[in-house]
Design an enzyme around this catalytic site. Structure first.
Site, PDB file in Angstrom:
ATOM      1  N   HIS A  54     -93.476  62.518 -75.233  1.00  0.00           N
ATOM      2  CA  HIS A  54     -93.435  61.140 -75.046  1.00  0.00           C
ATOM      3  C   HIS A  54     -91.533  61.742 -75.073  1.00  0.00           C
ATOM      4  O   HIS A  54     -90.647  60.711 -74.297  1.00  0.00           O
ATOM      5  CB  HIS A  54     -94.134  60.302 -75.861  1.00  0.00           C
ATOM      6  N   ASP A  70     -89.621  57.805 -57.451  1.00  0.00           N
ATOM      7  CA  ASP A  70     -90.423  57.918 -58.156  1.00  0.00           C
ATOM      8  C   ASP A  70     -90.386  59.416 -58.831  1.00  0.00           C
ATOM      9  O   ASP A  70     -90.403  60.099 -58.098  1.00  0.00           O
ATOM     10  CB  ASP A  70     -92.088  58.226 -57.352  1.00  0.00           C
ATOM     11  N   ASP A 122     -89.235  60.654 -72.087  1.00  0.00           N
ATOM     12  CA  ASP A 122     -87.698  59.584 -71.958  1.00  0.00           C
ATOM     13  C   ASP A 122     -86.785  60.051 -72.048  1.00  0.00           C
ATOM     14  O   ASP A 122     -86.017  58.780 -71.067  1.00  0.00           O
ATOM     15  CB  ASP A 122     -88.281  58.643 -73.990  1.00  0.00           C
ATOM     16  N   GLU A 144     -92.475  55.359 -64.662  1.00  0.00           N
ATOM     17  CA  GLU A 144     -91.558  56.531 -63.735  1.00  0.00           C
ATOM     18  C   GLU A 144     -90.731  56.001 -62.696  1.00  0.00           C
ATOM     19  O   GLU A 144     -90.347  57.101 -61.743  1.00  0.00           O
ATOM     20  CB  GLU A 144     -91.928  57.010 -63.911  1.00  0.00           C
ATOM     21  N   ASN A 190     -94.952  64.459 -69.477  1.00  0.00           N
ATOM     22  CA  ASN A 190     -95.630  63.993 -70.774  1.00  0.00           C
ATOM     23  C   ASN A 190     -96.084  64.679 -71.284  1.00  0.00           C
ATOM     24  O   ASN A 190     -95.586  65.039 -72.701  1.00  0.00           O
ATOM     25  CB  ASN A 190     -95.406  62.690 -70.379  1.00  0.00           C
TER      26      ASN A 190
END
Length: 451
Positions: A338, A325, A342, A369, A333
């Site tokens: 965002h 994780d 990504d 994630e 973010n």
């Protein structure tokens, strides 16, 4: 017109068969006429016989009345004069007449019982079917005087009635039978001449038809038969032949067109099939790949996890699952946006792909994630070494993460769970232990490995 083998295959092979004479329509009609004639003859004979009986009865009644007129005066005189010889002679004479079956005379004398005299044919028996006459006999001894001297009863000859009836009935039956036979013969002759001959000709014409002879028209040679049912049948057969000929010509043209396009259609089918297979293959790949990271998605992971779990059960080989994780990814973010998030996930995915590149190892993105790694044939110790190597490479990447409280760069929390055959009979149990290990790694401050 020539016919192709395909057209010949759709044409009926069995020729029309002319019905045998035993079942021809003419014979069946004659038989029906005979049966009807027989029933009609029976009815006519019954009616005419009954009429003849009534006529004979009336004629015999007239004959008895005439005999009564002839003998009543002489009998009355013989009774008055008590001339028994004359009386007997008169009775015998009356009884010998053919139409008389019996004569009964009752002689009446005052103060005495009636005397009954009977005369009949020797072969005549009593009957109630023949007519009879009953009359009182009177005598006038002088003018103005009349005396009842007796009663006369004349009974007709029933045997004569039946004899006459038999003669007339024989004539009636013979006449009706001759009429019926003549009628049946006439019907058969007319039917054969007007119908049967032409129907057989039509049957022979139809039996000789083939796709190449449909142009040969049917023509019935007859006199004065236009507009009747056979003419309608002739017209219908010719129209049917014309329609069949047109249909076969169109069928030939369609087959030629079909043959010319058959190869092209096969090529198009092959092309479409190839494109469909390629599209299916691409769709299959897309359905198992995460579009952002290029890793296997949750569906692909779920398909392979059961396979590897069953193989580990059968072979007793080790199997370890890693749950990874990205620490504080929501803050990442919020801090960088965002799009940058990504890009961060893509970089992490590439690190995972490079670190677990051996055959059989599967890296999948199972959450936003969150990543899972399936390591068949790897025990817990080997998995920990691989996890530590991953963390070192992650640290070497040094992806900035100012909002993280664990480190100034992006870090990973990793949970390890090995397969235990003694306590686990489902993969979900192994995955649950990996999730619990990841939770412990996060509880210990993140950027660490827990098992």
């Amino acid at each position: 017109m020539s016919a192709t083998p395909e057209l010949e295959s759709i044409w009926p092979e069995a020729a029309a068969v002319v019905p045998p004479r035993a079942s021809s329509l003419g014979r069946r009609m004659v038989l029906a006429t005979l049966v009807f004639g027989l029933l009609f003859t029976l009815c006519a004979v019954a009616v005419r016989t009954w009429s003849a009986w009534q006529s004979n009865v009336e004629a015999m009644s007239g004959e008895l009345a005439l005999i009564d007129q002839v003998f009543q005066r002489t009998l009355s005189k013989a009774i008055w004069e008590m001339d028994r010889d004359a009386l007997r002679t008169q009775l015998d004479s009356a009884s010998q007449v053919a139409s008389v079956g019996a004569v009964t005379l009752r002689v009446l004398r005052e103060g005495r019982a009636p005397e009954v005299l009977v005369a009949k044919h020797l072969d005549v028996t009593g009957s109630n079917r023949a007519p009879s006459i009953h009359r009182q006999l009177t005598y006038e001894p002088y003018a103005g005087a009349s005396e009842v001297v007796g009663e006369l009863t004349l009974v007709g000859n029933e045997q004569l009635l039946w004899a006459r009836l038999r003669e007339e009935a024989a004539g009636i039956v013979l006449t009706q039978a001759i009429q019926t036979l003549l009628l049946a013969g006439l019907v058969m002759w007319m039917f054969n001449r007007s119908v049967t001959v032409h129907v057989r000709y039509i049957a022979r014409h139809l039996s000789g038809l083939t796709p190449s002879t449909l142009g040969r028209r049917l023509h019935l040679t007859r006199r004065g038969g236009t507009g009747d049912e056979l003419s309608l049948l002739e017209t219908g057969v010719n129209d049917l032949q014309s329609k069949l000929s047109s249909y076969l010509e169109r069928h030939q043209q369609h087959e030629r067109d079909l043959a010319s396009h058959r190869d092209r259609l096969a090529e198009l089918v092959d092309e479409q099939t190839a494109e469909l297979r390629a599209a299916n293959k691409r769709l299959e790949e897309v359905s198992r790949i995460d579009p952002l990271t290029g890793l296997a998605n949750r569906r692909h992971f779920d398909e392979l996890k059961e396979i590897e779990f069953r193989r580990a059960q059968r072979t007793s080989q080790p199997l370890t699952v890693l749950m990874c994780d990205v620490d504080h990814f929501k803050r990442y973010n919020d801090q960088y946006g965002h799009a940058q998030g990504d890009a961060c996930l893509v970089a992490v995915a590439q690190l995972l792909r490079d670190n677990f590149a051996r055959a059989g190892e599967l890296v999948a993105r199972v959450g936003g994630e969150e990543f899972a790694v399936l390591l068949p044939g790897v025990d817990l110790a080997q998995a920990r070494v691989a996890a530590e190597r991953l963390q070192r490479r992650m640290q070497a990447q040094a992806i900035p993460h100012e909002a993280s409280t664990s480190a100034p760069h992006v870090t990973l929390s990793i949970g390890l769970a090995p397969f235990d055959p003694a306590t686990m009979d489902r993969f979900d149990q192994l995955l649950r232990q990996a999730d619990q290990a990841l939770y412990r790694a996060k509880s210990q401050g993140r950027n660490c490995i827990a098992d």
